[in-house]
Structure formats: structure tokens, C-alpha cells
Motif scaffolding. Structure first.
Motif, PDB file in Angstrom:
ATOM      1  N   VAL A 145       3.443  -3.359   3.488  1.00 52.07           N
ATOM      2  CA  VAL A 145       2.586  -4.530   3.284  1.00 52.07           C
ATOM      3  C   VAL A 145       1.719  -4.589   4.539  1.00 52.07           C
ATOM      4  O   VAL A 145       2.100  -5.142   5.555  1.00 52.07           O
ATOM      5  N   GLU A 146       0.580  -3.946   4.470  1.00 46.55           N
ATOM      6  CA  GLU A 146      -0.220  -3.813   5.707  1.00 46.55           C
ATOM      7  C   GLU A 146      -0.911  -5.113   6.056  1.00 46.55           C
ATOM      8  O   GLU A 146      -1.123  -5.412   7.227  1.00 46.55           O
ATOM      9  N   ILE A 147      -1.302  -5.858   5.042  1.00 43.01           N
ATOM     10  CA  ILE A 147      -1.968  -7.130   5.299  1.00 43.01           C
ATOM     11  C   ILE A 147      -1.336  -8.179   4.409  1.00 43.01           C
ATOM     12  O   ILE A 147      -1.177  -7.983   3.211  1.00 43.01           O
TER      13      ILE A 147
ATOM     14  N   ARG B  70       0.889  -1.169   0.000  1.00 40.99           N
ATOM     15  CA  ARG B  70       0.000   0.000   0.000  1.00 40.99           C
ATOM     16  C   ARG B  70       0.925   1.216   0.000  1.00 40.99           C
ATOM     17  O   ARG B  70       1.760   1.357   0.907  1.00 40.99           O
ATOM     18  N   VAL B  71       0.812   2.044  -0.996  1.00 39.00           N
ATOM     19  CA  VAL B  71       1.721   3.182  -1.129  1.00 39.00           C
ATOM     20  C   VAL B  71       0.989   4.452  -0.703  1.00 39.00           C
ATOM     21  O   VAL B  71       0.034   4.874  -1.364  1.00 39.00           O
ATOM     22  N   TYR B  72       1.431   5.006   0.413  1.00 38.81           N
ATOM     23  CA  TYR B  72       0.885   6.311   0.812  1.00 38.81           C
ATOM     24  C   TYR B  72       1.670   7.376   0.072  1.00 38.81           C
ATOM     25  O   TYR B  72       2.904   7.349   0.067  1.00 38.81           O
ATOM     26  N   CYS B  73       0.938   8.278  -0.546  1.00 37.38           N
ATOM     27  CA  CYS B  73       1.643   9.299  -1.323  1.00 37.38           C
ATOM     28  C   CYS B  73       0.918  10.627  -1.239  1.00 37.38           C
ATOM     29  O   CYS B  73      -0.262  10.689  -0.873  1.00 37.38           O
TER      30      CYS B  73
ATOM     31  N   LEU C  85       4.729 -14.735   8.221  1.00 41.49           N
ATOM     32  CA  LEU C  85       5.645 -13.613   7.974  1.00 41.49           C
ATOM     33  C   LEU C  85       5.085 -12.306   8.509  1.00 41.49           C
ATOM     34  O   LEU C  85       5.803 -11.483   9.076  1.00 41.49           O
ATOM     35  N   TRP C  86       3.796 -12.128   8.303  1.00 38.59           N
ATOM     36  CA  TRP C  86       3.141 -10.909   8.790  1.00 38.59           C
ATOM     37  C   TRP C  86       3.329 -10.780  10.306  1.00 38.59           C
ATOM     38  O   TRP C  86       3.706  -9.721  10.821  1.00 38.59           O
ATOM     39  N   MET C  87       3.059 -11.873  11.008  1.00 41.18           N
ATOM     40  CA  MET C  87       3.165 -11.826  12.467  1.00 41.18           C
ATOM     41  C   MET C  87       4.610 -11.689  12.929  1.00 41.18           C
ATOM     42  O   MET C  87       4.898 -11.019  13.914  1.00 41.18           O
ATOM     43  N   LYS C  88       5.532 -12.342  12.208  1.00 42.10           N
ATOM     44  CA  LYS C  88       6.938 -12.217  12.598  1.00 42.10           C
ATOM     45  C   LYS C  88       7.425 -10.783  12.392  1.00 42.10           C
ATOM     46  O   LYS C  88       8.200 -10.270  13.195  1.00 42.10           O
ATOM     47  N   ALA C  89       6.955 -10.150  11.321  1.00 42.07           N
ATOM     48  CA  ALA C  89       7.349  -8.749  11.084  1.00 42.07           C
ATOM     49  C   ALA C  89       6.806  -7.858  12.205  1.00 42.07           C
ATOM     50  O   ALA C  89       7.505  -6.963  12.697  1.00 42.07           O
TER      51      ALA C  89
END
Lengths: 207, 549
Positions: B157-159, B139-142, B462-466
Motif C-alpha cells: 500500500v504505497e499511498i 500496488r502489485v509488482y509482478c 496509518l500510513w505514517m505509523k507504518a
């Protein structure tokens, strides 16, 4: 970024690019690659025009290149952007210290520590300036406060024991050095200072 | 009226024989995003998997023919329509002409990385039990500058959520831009619902989940943009209209594809009613609003009551019963019509709110014991409701027809109880909520341990480890932050985890290591991933394309 609460994490979503460039600039400064550091800080400043961080970084890099005027300008911009930026005041203090303007440097270090008593750069700078000026009381207080929060910081323990010794509080200096050497037995500066302290104590007939 | 052309001039794109692998149909509806369309289209054309047919569907709005033609690529099929008919219509319009074995989607302001299609094709060709696959996206915030340039502030990578069928019924967790599925799957799901104007991707994902698992590929293969100062996303604007949102949500939840459903169950909700009145009417509306598990609602009412029923609710089966019959007799009549594997017997007055029946449904789907049923929340003396296996209820009623529904089940040996906490759905989401709460309260160590435990027990590794790595860092445990961020970066590096690992290395005074990581992060944040079309060739190709129309 030392610590973030949840709101700051939300904010981090908007400042990640800025943060990467700021970190990269700091790393380049640490390894002496000032041109790359400059590039990163300038890009960071364009992404975070209200943030003092890139200007502090530019100031530190200029200081390390002995460009005192450039450093002063950068730190002043940082102060203007954030009048509570402890690092910017510490930077200005370092500039003054390099110019051997010790009273001004002392005041700026004090201002920095009032804003952030955790600022180790300001603390050690204050220690150096105090040694130059022979005025120890205030710096001893700040070093004590810092050590209460960071009890194992051997660099501050060393500075404090040196100040105790200079201030004639030899027993306190010895105790602090013994604590330091228990944490870091190979610290040669501490071993040397302890020898000097013990020599003084022996001379005074106190051992 | 849609003008239709395919660029067959041979001006660009791969030659015959250059392409390998299955044909993939790419669908790109576009509406008033002329400024960004070229970038999105270029990212599709730059795919390493070359065997593509790319439908660009102008859904009214600004003329984009010159933009599309400037690429001069024979793989582009341009559907040029002046009227705005909506995204679902546009997708159906292109799908009617599509030839690909697989279908992928790209919004007109987003971008794929070059290996996006190849990654998903490989997944679908090897994970043959899955007919749908998806990857992770940034997700690119711009910030959008006055000249429309997008200045990237962050890429997250929010989700990175593993597929969860029960969750898919409740909430979409697969982005359309990251999805690829077999085209023939749409023969079973049915086309896109043209009465929807938001949540279109959830609608199709939900219906796909009736027929297939989704394979989650743990690679970041593209990005979608979130402008900070203003969002021109149609879905964002329409989501602010809560009535419209609810209308769309209800339409999605209640629209089921044609049977058979190899991957989805269905619940028979039998209303245990003595008569129709306002209270029952309100209850039915709440069932419509809150039930997300697929259901058929059986209404055993007298013919007079049924005649009074003015119900637009879908999935309702009216069961005429004798006016004098008891509530239990009415349930028995409805039960003879019900075909679904599980049955909820629902009395008048049971509270109907979020998860009102799904907790019990989830528990019975997980249950390995025979003759077990789960009580609905809000049961009390004289107001009994539960979810049971239909076969149990049928046998209980045939053996003990003189007893009440509840007593007949008990007499038949069905154990009726409330679900235990570990039997409830969305355990992962509850733990995630607790972890985020711990973060908000500054208890980083608790959050870190929770996230790490979740990575071991609840998937989404991976999400949880991050998340655990970041929480450990905030807690000051740099050793654990180092271990986890390295682990994540080895498997699937992302800007955030590179930044985190760099911070740890800087603390360890490994400046060279930190610089390497940060340079990579900066490259990903700064570099244009999407190649622009070759400007020098554009006019010539445009002319060729015009002649080819």
C-alpha cells in the motif's frame, strides 16, 4: 534484513514475497518444522533464483536434521551464487565441524569472519573448534573485535573469558566474567567459571 | 458502431429479489487485455454487494465477446465496439446507459476483493456529506512470464493518502480503481474529457472536488498490477511523451466545471499592465502553465492591444481600457468586473513558476484575520503584487482612489506580508520529503520520529505509523517498531506491516507469533484473490448468452 538504505527499500518492493518466504522458512527451522521450512525455502529460491539465502536456509535445516551431505550441497550452492556469503561459509564450517574435520572447519569459520566479522554463528563456532584444537590466538582476536562492536553480548563475553582462562590469562578472564555477571547476574555458567577462575588464582597465590 | 447486449437469459447472476441495497454501476473499459479480463470481471461478479450492473466496454482491440459471455451473468452489459476511441469515450458511452445510484471503476487487468463495493457503498450511505469515497489498494509488482502468468513479487500500500482538496488541484491521490461516487455528481462535473489520453482519473477527481469531499476508507479492497519487465499500461507509455503529458495536464488544470462550486473557491488574477508586449505574452503562457488553483485572468488592455492578442488560453477575461489610463486605473476597471472572492494583483515581471500564486492563496484561505493580504514571491520596489480579499481591495480603492494599489490597501488597514512557513500548502508533503531524506541518509531514528509526529498532527495516520514502524525497526528500536506495527496491523493489516511485526517477534524469539503473521502475509501474496469462472459451466452459459443477444 538487518539494515536497509533507501535503495534497498526500493529493492525491497521487488523482493517482499521472497523475503516473507525466507523469514517464514527461518522461523520454521527455528521451531524444528523442517518440512515446512523446506517448502518455504524452495518457493523463495524460485522467486529469487540468484539469492543465496534460501540455500543457506536449506543447509541449516539439513544440518539440524544431521543430513550433512544435503547441508554441504546447499551451502555450496549458496557460495556459488554469492562468493561473499559469510553465512554459507559458516554453514560449510559447521558441516566440517560435525564431521570433526577441525582444521578445515577452522579455516572456513575464519573465511566467514573475514567476510563478516559480525557473524555470531561463525564466531561461536570458531570458539568451539579452537577449544577442540587448542589454538586460541586468532579466535581471541575476533571475539575482541566483535565485543568492541557489541559490548553487551554476554555469550561472547563468556566465550572470551573461557578462552582467556584456557590461555592462562586468568586476571583478564576474571574481569570479563565480573562484567558479564554485572549484566546478567543469573548466568550460572559464568558463576561456575568464575569459581574455577578464582580457585586457580587462589592456588597461584594471586588473590 | 457498438454492438450492445445485456445477458437477460437468467443463466447466471442473482435472481430478482436476491439483491439488496442501491444499484451500483461498474465501468470496465477493455483494450487488448484479453488474458486478464476474465480475472478482473470475476472479481467484480464476486462482490458481496450483489446489486450491480457491470458495463464491459470493448474499446477496440482483441475480441473479448467469448470471455464476457462465458460468465453468463445477467448483470453484465457488454458494449462491443471494434474501433478504439479511448477510455474517456468508453466511460461516457457506458455512463449514458447507466442506471446505478453509484458508479465504480475497474480496469481490465486489476482486481477487487469481494467486499470492495460493499465497503464503499456503506461509506457513502453513512457519510452522506461525501458524494465520493475511496479505499486503499495494493500496488502489485509482478513479473510477467512468457505465458503471460503474473508472478507476484510484492504487494504494497504505497499511498494511503487522506483527501486533500488543495493537493487534488495539483496532483491526483485517489486511484480510479478505488473510487466510488454518486452517479448524479457527473451531472455537475460534466462528462469525461474525451480530448485526454492520460490522467483521466485525475481530471474527474479534480472536478468532483469542486462539489464534494472524498471519504477515505482505511481498508485494502483491491489490487492493481505493475509488471516489472514491461508495462502495457497505456498511461505509462503515454506519460513518457512529455509534450503530450503537458498538454493533458494543462487541459485538466484549466478545465473547470459549471458553477456554482460549493466546495471550491476561485481567484481573480488581475494583470497590472501598461501595454502588451513579448514579455507579457511569455508571462501569460507561464501563468497558464503553472497556475493550478482555479482562476479567471483579467487582462485590462487597450482595444488595440486586445485586438493583437492571439491567445488560446482558457479562463481569460479581456477588459478594454482607455489607452492613456494608468496601470492602477486599469486594475480598477478590471476589479469592477471581477467577481471572485480573492484577487491577485500581478505586475509585469513577477516570476511565474511552480506555486507562484498558490502559496499566497493557501495563506489567505487559512487566514482568520480580516484585512490581511499576502505578497507574491519576487515583489520588490516598483514591482508589487499580492493576493487579497476582493472586498478589501474594492473598499480600499473606493476610499483611496488617488493612491497606488499597494498604498490604498495599507491606508485601508490591510496588513500585507509574505506567508509564514506554516501557512504554505503541502506541509505534509514537505515533512514526508524530509523524512525520506533522513531515511536515505541512514538517519532512521530521525525519520521514525518525524513520521510518528506526522501521524499525530497531519492526518494520514496509518500510513505514517507504518512508515515510522519500519524506520524504528531499521534504527534498531524494536520496542517502538513492535508497538506501532501491532497498532497498524490491528486496524488495517497489510503484507508489509505483517512482515515487519513478524521480524520484531522473531527477534523476541516469539517464533509461533512470527509464523502466524508470516503465514497470513504469504497467503495474501500467493492466494488468487479473484475467483475464476466455473470452467465446466462456461460453454453452456456461452450458448445461452448467444441466444439472448
Amino acid at each position: 534484513m538487518d539494515s536497509m538504505n533507501a535503495n534497498e527499500i526500493e529493492r525491497h518492493k521487488l523482493t517482499q514475497h521472497y523475503e516473507v518466504l525466507q523469514e517464514l522458512g527461518d522461523c520454521y527451522t527455528s521451531v524444528g518444522n523442517y518440512s515446512q521450512a523446506h517448502r518455504c525455502y524452495e518457493k523463495a529460491a524460485s522467486l529469487g533464483p540468484d539469492e543465496p539465502g534460501p540455500y543457506v536456509g536449506l543447509g541449516v535445516a539439513a544440518l539440524q536434521e544431521a543430513k550433512l551431505e544435503e547441508a554441504e550441497i546447499a551451502f555450496r550452492v549458496a557460495c556459488r551464487l554469492d562468493p561473499r556469503c559469510a553465512k554459507a561459509y559458516a554453514g560449510l564450517a559447521m558441516v566440517a565441524q560435525q564431521r570433526r574435520e577441525f582444521p578445515q572447519s577452522f579455516d572456513l569459520y575464519m573465511k566467514s569472519l573475514e567476510l563478516d566479522s559480525n557473524n555470531i554463528t561463525a564466531l561461536l563456532g570458531l570458539f568451539q573448534v579452537s577449544c577442540e584444537m587448542g589454538s586460541f590466538a586468532k579466535v581471541i582476536y575476533y571475539l575482541q573485535v566483535y565485543l568492541q562492536m557489541h559490548p553487551g553480548d554476554t555469550s561472547v563475553m563468556f566465550a572470551l573469558s573461557a578462552l582467556y582462562f584456557k590461555d592462562g590469562r586468568t586476571e583478564l578472564a576474571k574481569g570479563m566474567l565480573l562484567d558479564l555477571l554485572a549484566l546478567e547476574p543469573g548466568n550460572q555458567d559464568a558463576v561456575n567459571l568464575l569459581e574455577e577462575v578464582e580457585h586457580t588464582l587462589a592456588g597461584a597465590g594471586q588473590t | 458502431m457498438t454492438d450492445y447486449f445485456a445477458d437477460t437469459t437468467g443463466g447466471g447472476g442473482p435472481r430478482r429479489g436476491d439483491v439488496q441495497g442501491p444499484l451500483v454501476t461498474v465501468l470496465m473499459p477493455t483494450f487488448n487485455r484479453r488474458r486478464y479480463l476474465a480475472g478482473a470481471l470475476a472479481s467484480a461478479l464476486a462482490q458481496t454487494h450483489r446489486n450491480l450492473e457491470i458495463f464491459v466496454i470493448r474499446d477496440g482491440g482483441e475480441d473479448v465477446a467469448d470471455v464476457v459471455r462465458s460468465f453468463g451473468d445477467s448483470r453484465i452489459v457488454f458494449l462491443d465496439r471494434k474501433e478504439n476511441r479511448g477510455k474517456p469515450y468508453s466511460l461516457n458511452e457506458a455512463l449514458a446507459k447507466a442506471q446505478g445510484e453509484y458508479v465504480a471503476y475497474l480496469d481490465d487487468d486489476d482486481a477487487w476483493y469481494p467486499e470492495h463495493v460493499e465497503t464503499l457503498v456503506r461509506a457513502l450511505e453513512t457519510q452522506t456529506d461525501c458524494h465520493a469515497a475511496y479505499s486503499d489498494l495494493y500496488r502489485v509488482y509482478c513479473e510477467v512470464r512468457p505465458d503471460h502468468e503474473r508472478v507476484v513479487l510484492s504487494k504494497h500500500v504505497e499511498i494511503s493518502r487522506d483527501f486533500d482538496r488543495f493537493l487534488m488541484l495539483y496532483f491526483n491521490h485517489v486511484l480510479h480503481v478505488s473510487l466510488m461516487h454518486r452517479r448524479d455528481l457527473l451531472d455537475r462535473t460534466g462528462p469525461y474529457s474525451e480530448d485526454l489520453n492520460i490522467l483521466i482519473d485525475w481530471d474527474i477527481n479534480r472536478r468532483i472536488a469542486f462539489f464534494s469531499d472524498f471519504h477515505h476508507v482505511l481498508s485494502i479492497t483491491g489490487e492493481f498490477y505493475c509488471p516489472l519487465n514491461h508495462s502495457d499500461r497505456i498511461s505509462d507509455v503515454r506519460r513518457k511523451d512529455s509534450e503530450d503529458y503537458l498538454r493533458n495536464m494543462l487541459a485538466i488544470r484549466t478545465k473547470n466545471p459549471p458553477k456554482p462550486w460549493p466546495k471550491m473557491g476561485e481567484l481573480s488574477i488581475i494583470m497590472a499592465l501598461d501595454r502588451l508586449d513579448h514579455e507579457v505574452g511569455r508571462m501569460l503562457m507561464r501563468i497558464w502553465r503553472y497556475t493550478f488553483y482555479p482562476y479567471q485572468l483579467y487582462l485590462p488592455l487597450s482595444p488595440q492591444d486586445l485586438a493583437r492578442l492571439d491567445l488560446q488560453m482558457p479562463n481569460v477575461v479581456c477588459v478594454p481600457v482607455a489607452p492613456q489610463s494608468s496601470v492602477d486605473e486599469r486594475v480598477d476597471v478590471a476589479l469592477r468586473k471581477a467577481q471572485e472572492r480573492h484577487v491577485a494583483v500581478v505586475p509585469r515581471g513577477i516570476p511565474v513558476e511552480d506555486m507562484w500564486v498558490e502559496d499566497a492563496v493557501h495563506a489567505i484561505l487559512q487566514s482568520r484575520s480580516d484585512r490581511e493580504g499576502f505578497l507574491l514571491p519576487g515583489c520588490e520596489s516598483g514591482r508589487w503584487g499580492a493576493v487579497v480579499r476582493r472586498s478589501d481591495l474594492v473598499q480600499a480603492r473606493s476610499r483611496y482612489p488617488h493612491l497606488s494599489i499597494e498604498n490604498s490597501l495599507t491606508a485601508f488597514g490591510v496588513c500585507l506580508r509574505s506567508p509564514d512557513p506554516e501557512e504554505l500548502p503541502f506541509q505534509f508533503d514537505e515533512l514526508l520529503r524530509q523524512g525520506k531524506l533522513a531515511e536515505a541518509e541512514g538517519d532512521w531514528l530521525l525519520a521514525a520520529r518525524l513520521f510518528e509526529q506526522m501521524s499525530r498532527q497531519y492526518g494520514n495516520e496509518l500510513w505514517m505509523k507504518a512508515m515510522a514502524a519500519r524506520a524504528y525497526f531499521e534504527a534498531g528500536d524494536h520496542t517502538q517498531a513492535d508497538r506501532l506495527s501491532r497498532e497498524v496491523n490491528r486496524l488495517r493489516p497489510a503484507v508489509d506491516t505483517l512482515l515487519l511485526e513478524a521480524k520484531v517477534r522473531r527477534k523476541q524469539r516469539d517464533f509461533a507469533g512470527a509464523i502466524g503473521l508470516l503465514r497470513q502475509a504469504e497467503k495474501w501474496l500467493s492466494s488468487p484473490v479473484v475467483p475464476e469462472p466455473l470452467q465446466s459451466q462456461a460453454p453452456r452459459q456461452y450458448e445461452q448468452t448467444r441466444r439472448g443477444v
